[in-house]
Design a protein around this motif. Sequence first.
Motif, PDB file in Angstrom:
ATOM      1  N   LEU A   1       3.792   9.295  -4.474  1.00  0.00           N
ATOM      2  CA  LEU A   1       4.193   8.192  -5.331  1.00  0.00           C
ATOM      3  C   LEU A   1       5.543   8.473  -5.973  1.00  0.00           C
ATOM      4  CD1 LEU A   1       3.308   5.498  -6.694  1.00  0.00           C
ATOM      5  CD2 LEU A   1       2.433   6.896  -8.568  1.00  0.00           C
ATOM      6  N   ASP A   2       6.416   7.477  -5.934  1.00  0.00           N
ATOM      7  CA  ASP A   2       7.703   7.518  -6.634  1.00  0.00           C
ATOM      8  C   ASP A   2       8.033   6.088  -6.999  1.00  0.00           C
ATOM      9  OD1 ASP A   2      10.558   7.457  -7.218  1.00  0.00           O
ATOM     10  OD2 ASP A   2      10.648   9.480  -6.394  1.00  0.00           O
ATOM     11  N   ILE A   3       8.284   5.829  -8.278  1.00  0.00           N
ATOM     12  CA  ILE A   3       8.474   4.451  -8.712  1.00  0.00           C
ATOM     13  C   ILE A   3       9.931   4.016  -8.711  1.00  0.00           C
ATOM     14  CG2 ILE A   3       6.405   4.519 -10.136  1.00  0.00           C
ATOM     15  CD1 ILE A   3       8.344   4.560 -12.596  1.00  0.00           C
ATOM     16  N   ARG A   4      10.837   4.887  -8.257  1.00  0.00           N
ATOM     17  CA  ARG A   4      12.254   4.525  -8.314  1.00  0.00           C
ATOM     18  C   ARG A   4      12.709   3.890  -7.003  1.00  0.00           C
ATOM     19  NH1 ARG A   4      13.712  10.395 -10.432  1.00  0.00           N
ATOM     20  NH2 ARG A   4      12.110  10.750  -8.858  1.00  0.00           N
ATOM     21  N   GLY A   5      13.982   3.528  -6.953  1.00  0.00           N
ATOM     22  CA  GLY A   5      14.436   2.618  -5.916  1.00  0.00           C
ATOM     23  C   GLY A   5      14.911   3.247  -4.631  1.00  0.00           C
ATOM     24  N   ASP A   6      14.408   2.781  -3.509  1.00  0.00           N
ATOM     25  CA  ASP A   6      15.055   2.917  -2.209  1.00  0.00           C
ATOM     26  C   ASP A   6      14.663   1.695  -1.386  1.00  0.00           C
ATOM     27  OD1 ASP A   6      12.570   3.460  -0.933  1.00  0.00           O
ATOM     28  OD2 ASP A   6      12.824   5.614  -1.114  1.00  0.00           O
ATOM     29  N   HIS A   7      14.853   1.725  -0.076  1.00  0.00           N
ATOM     30  CA  HIS A   7      14.615   0.531   0.736  1.00  0.00           C
ATOM     31  C   HIS A   7      13.441   0.685   1.698  1.00  0.00           C
ATOM     32  CE1 HIS A   7      19.154  -0.457   0.045  1.00  0.00           C
ATOM     33  NE2 HIS A   7      18.402  -0.861  -0.954  1.00  0.00           N
ATOM     34  N   SER A   8      12.574   1.656   1.443  1.00  0.00           N
ATOM     35  CA  SER A   8      11.463   1.876   2.368  1.00  0.00           C
ATOM     36  C   SER A   8      10.506   0.687   2.390  1.00  0.00           C
ATOM     37  CB  SER A   8      10.712   3.168   2.019  1.00  0.00           C
ATOM     38  OG  SER A   8      10.321   3.197   0.663  1.00  0.00           O
ATOM     39  N   ASP A   9      10.410  -0.052   1.286  1.00  0.00           N
ATOM     40  CA  ASP A   9       9.579  -1.264   1.300  1.00  0.00           C
ATOM     41  C   ASP A   9      10.266  -2.392   2.068  1.00  0.00           C
ATOM     42  OD1 ASP A   9      11.562  -1.589  -0.635  1.00  0.00           O
ATOM     43  OD2 ASP A   9      10.194  -2.144  -2.252  1.00  0.00           O
ATOM     44  N   LEU A  10      11.555  -2.559   1.828  1.00  0.00           N
ATOM     45  CA  LEU A  10      12.314  -3.625   2.482  1.00  0.00           C
ATOM     46  C   LEU A  10      12.213  -3.538   4.002  1.00  0.00           C
ATOM     47  CD1 LEU A  10      14.399  -5.923   2.573  1.00  0.00           C
ATOM     48  CD2 LEU A  10      16.192  -4.207   2.246  1.00  0.00           C
ATOM     49  N   TYR A  11      12.231  -2.318   4.523  1.00  0.00           N
ATOM     50  CA  TYR A  11      12.242  -2.161   5.979  1.00  0.00           C
ATOM     51  C   TYR A  11      10.922  -2.598   6.613  1.00  0.00           C
ATOM     52  CZ  TYR A  11      16.824   0.037   6.162  1.00  0.00           C
ATOM     53  OH  TYR A  11      18.171   0.260   6.095  1.00  0.00           O
ATOM     54  N   PHE A  12       9.837  -2.552   5.846  1.00  0.00           N
ATOM     55  CA  PHE A  12       8.578  -3.065   6.368  1.00  0.00           C
ATOM     56  C   PHE A  12       8.588  -4.594   6.437  1.00  0.00           C
ATOM     57  CE2 PHE A  12       6.965   1.161   5.573  1.00  0.00           C
ATOM     58  CZ  PHE A  12       6.009   1.321   6.570  1.00  0.00           C
ATOM     59  N   ALA A  13       9.484  -5.215   5.701  1.00  0.00           N
ATOM     60  CA  ALA A  13       9.549  -6.682   5.685  1.00  0.00           C
ATOM     61  C   ALA A  13      10.379  -7.245   6.835  1.00  0.00           C
ATOM     62  CB  ALA A  13      10.130  -7.155   4.353  1.00  0.00           C
ATOM     63  N   LEU A  14      11.096  -6.388   7.549  1.00  0.00           N
ATOM     64  CA  LEU A  14      12.048  -6.872   8.540  1.00  0.00           C
ATOM     65  C   LEU A  14      11.386  -7.664   9.667  1.00  0.00           C
ATOM     66  CD1 LEU A  14      14.427  -3.765   8.837  1.00  0.00           C
ATOM     67  CD2 LEU A  14      14.846  -5.898   7.600  1.00  0.00           C
ATOM     68  N   ASN A  15      10.139  -7.347   9.975  1.00  0.00           N
ATOM     69  CA  ASN A  15       9.467  -8.015  11.101  1.00  0.00           C
ATOM     70  C   ASN A  15       8.428  -9.033  10.654  1.00  0.00           C
ATOM     71  OD1 ASN A  15      10.935  -6.562  13.007  1.00  0.00           O
ATOM     72  ND2 ASN A  15       9.464  -4.890  13.049  1.00  0.00           N
ATOM     73  N   THR A  16       8.546  -9.525   9.422  1.00  0.00           N
ATOM     74  CA  THR A  16       7.558 -10.483   8.917  1.00  0.00           C
ATOM     75  C   THR A  16       7.917 -11.928   9.221  1.00  0.00           C
ATOM     76  OG1 THR A  16       8.680 -10.533   6.765  1.00  0.00           O
ATOM     77  CG2 THR A  16       6.838  -8.968   7.026  1.00  0.00           C
ATOM     78  N   GLY A  17       9.123 -12.162   9.735  1.00  0.00           N
ATOM     79  CA  GLY A  17       9.536 -13.532  10.016  1.00  0.00           C
ATOM     80  C   GLY A  17      10.146 -14.246   8.832  1.00  0.00           C
ATOM     81  N   TRP A  18      10.412 -13.515   7.757  1.00  0.00           N
ATOM     82  CA  TRP A  18      11.043 -14.105   6.576  1.00  0.00           C
ATOM     83  C   TRP A  18      12.565 -13.983   6.690  1.00  0.00           C
ATOM     84  CZ3 TRP A  18       8.702 -14.589   1.227  1.00  0.00           C
ATOM     85  CH2 TRP A  18       7.304 -14.761   1.288  1.00  0.00           C
ATOM     86  N   VAL A  19      13.249 -14.968   6.175  1.00  0.00           N
ATOM     87  CA  VAL A  19      14.691 -14.851   5.952  1.00  0.00           C
ATOM     88  C   VAL A  19      14.886 -13.853   4.817  1.00  0.00           C
ATOM     89  CG1 VAL A  19      16.793 -16.076   5.311  1.00  0.00           C
ATOM     90  CG2 VAL A  19      15.030 -17.236   6.671  1.00  0.00           C
ATOM     91  N   ILE A  20      15.845 -12.925   4.964  1.00  0.00           N
ATOM     92  CA  ILE A  20      16.037 -11.892   3.936  1.00  0.00           C
ATOM     93  C   ILE A  20      17.494 -11.874   3.490  1.00  0.00           C
ATOM     94  CG2 ILE A  20      15.842  -9.447   3.348  1.00  0.00           C
ATOM     95  CD1 ILE A  20      13.681  -9.177   5.477  1.00  0.00           C
ATOM     96  N   LEU A  21      17.700 -12.145   2.210  1.00  0.00           N
ATOM     97  CA  LEU A  21      19.012 -12.033   1.575  1.00  0.00           C
ATOM     98  C   LEU A  21      19.046 -10.755   0.753  1.00  0.00           C
ATOM     99  CD1 LEU A  21      19.399 -15.701   0.231  1.00  0.00           C
ATOM    100  CD2 LEU A  21      19.777 -14.829   2.556  1.00  0.00           C
ATOM    101  N   THR A  22      20.230 -10.151   0.639  1.00  0.00           N
ATOM    102  CA  THR A  22      20.369  -8.918  -0.143  1.00  0.00           C
ATOM    103  C   THR A  22      21.400  -9.135  -1.241  1.00  0.00           C
ATOM    104  OG1 THR A  22      21.921  -8.095   1.539  1.00  0.00           O
ATOM    105  CG2 THR A  22      19.644  -7.357   1.691  1.00  0.00           C
TER     106      THR A  22
END
Length: 764
Positions: free
Chosen positions: A129-150
């Motif tokens: 567990l680490d509550i600080r920021g990186d993009h490991s969650d974002l990368y799981f969203a890449l194949n969900t079919g959602w449009v992604i803005l950054t």
Amino acid sequence: MAILEENLKTNAAAKQVTTFESGNEMAAMAAAQINYHIMGYFPITPSTEVAQYLDQMKSRGEHDIKLIAADGEHGSAGICYGAAATGARVFNATSANGLMYMLEQLPVQSGTRFPMVMNLVTRSISGPLDIRGDHSDLYFALNTGWVILTARTPQAVYDMNIMALKIAEHASVRLPVMVAYDGFFTSHQKRKVDYFKDRKVVQQFVGECPTDYPVARDPKKPVTIGAHMNGDDLINNHFQQSEAIYQAGKVFKEVAAEYAKVSGREYPVLDLYQMKDAEVALFLLNSAAESAKDVVDGLRKKGIKAGVISPNMIRPFPSKEIQSALKNVKALLVGERADSYGGNGPNLTHEIKSALQEDLENHTIVLSRVFGLGGKDFYADDAENFFELAIEAMNKGYAEKTFDYYGHVPGDPLQEQGQVISPQYGDAYKTGLIQVIPDDETKKLKVKLPPLRALTAKPKRLASGHGACPGCGIFGGLELFFKGIEGDVVVLFQTGCAYVVTTAYPHTSHKQTMIHNLFQNGAATLSGTLEAFLELKRRGEVNVADDATFVMITGDGGMDIGMGSAIGTALRNHNLIMLEYDNEGYMNTGSQMSYSTPIGHMTSTTNIGKTQKGKAFHHKDTAQIMASTNIPYVFTGTEAFPQDLIKKAAKAQWYAQNVGTVYGKILITCPLNWKSEDRHGQTIVEAAVNSCFFPLYEVEQGQTTITYDPESKNKRIPLSDWLKQMGKTKHLLKEENQDMLLDFEEEVEIRWKRLKAKNENPYL
């Protein structure tokens, strides 16, 4: 920074207000100005603030969004999908494991083509567990079919939240849109922002909510949503979805151009800093790109043609724009705050390489570095090091190492930490002073306790040095419970205050075996641990004379999101104890509302204002829910009645080792969020018991026994005598809130009378 928001401005047509706000505040501001119909949410750091700010604004009457606190992120995603399928405008925000928990729902939302907007406040996902920021969650969203803005800045968070809805609802897109920004970097840091003074400007820009596609809005116009498909139909469905998401790339440009006319701020698909003649460049998502721009300025002064590329959209991936931007770049280093383990580089690295491979004239050398995991800071020095690697590759014509991690360090054997406290087990926790005797006649247990001072010799299960707040009731309650447990324990802690403050790597306060797992899965995890231990013992693969007692510790809302797992474990009747410390909220994420929060109580998501007066509905009776599963033993307790709690702990151990599952609930104080004095914790929980808000009882083999009756002892007090001891409830004592107080009092009385009836009748 090298680039300021002013540099993005043209001549804005609409009047705006300049202020200093964070990304979370600006996400909430955009949502409030749009005035969505529904927000289904569940608190998780660092996205929780979005719901908190919206709740504060709602209490002041600044929007009409219906905020629905879910039982977990999977539930929140379901709420959002159901609302979107009804044709409502829908909003959400989440982070890390919250995204992972709702992941199953996300392709349903996009695959059935219902628009909505969700803010992903990016954070490292477990484990560890680490509550600080990186993009490991974002990368799981890449194949969900959602449009992604950054979004790199709070300004971009505001602007993209407005643009996102218009893109999502566009007739040629009709897909959900995610706005991703960096947790704690962008979400919490305040920066200069401009927002529209008149919300009508925002509402005119996004337009009316569309109603020209099939939704479950009108019962007189029935529709079937989510019909299952065979392979031929499914491939057509996904082809259409694929076409729509590529169309979103074109629509983004149209919406961005239209938004620039209203706001004066431009958002191209790629943010290109000094890229016109760049020979060496970095590709960075979000806030890290801002840090690198100053370094570009310094390199330019030295004659090095450096630049930075940062996308404003990564789904659809801007391949053509990447090819154009890298036409003359000799070496590119792609820095990513996540990895695709075993893929020889993270996701965006491969997508850039794929784009460049299609350009036969491009010879850019592409390096990849994983950096900044778990919120590890990215400074100008780090950007300089990245450029040095790229410059070296440019000069050599190749890269020594195309993929690597950046910022990792080898351990130093000389710095190895030794064990501070010798292990304590077995006889150290056996006093022989507690006697648990089965009564053949009543089929219940009798417990004989020594004087409490005799049990003080038993060592604590948790060492000193944990980071709990002053006056925290968790450890007083847990240690008192453990006084009644003889011998070894194996303890599982769900995420929560008790876990977080005792296990900051490389330190631990736990003297005996402790396992951690997430909110929603603690009971199931411990059942697996227990059954594996028993099976290993049966096969002779472990040699332990005495069985340990297996205990799950949950709290901070863990019996909301973890309720399903707990009930499943109880129905299987594993030989373990589930112990909930109830502090009436999600305290580890900042005191959000839990289903255990009583009616009218103030939390950070049930604020007090002219339009709302705290939590709007009554608290969940977890003990009664668990008793309905027919497990052998259920109890309630508090440290204010120590003999009662220790007796129940001794019974809990006997039942867990000999019959099956036990559930216990102890009320503990949280002075920080209850707004009470640190030293008054025991007094407050005692008043909760004497007011009959938190009755002490047990359900043993299906029969209810009240173990402390304040009425029979002439100690019952009005509910208001308990409420006045906490700052979070003093508003309930005001004349204008008498109706809510009366409702609360009536509910407490009904539950108390129902409990007394069960106490008097063994068949209830």
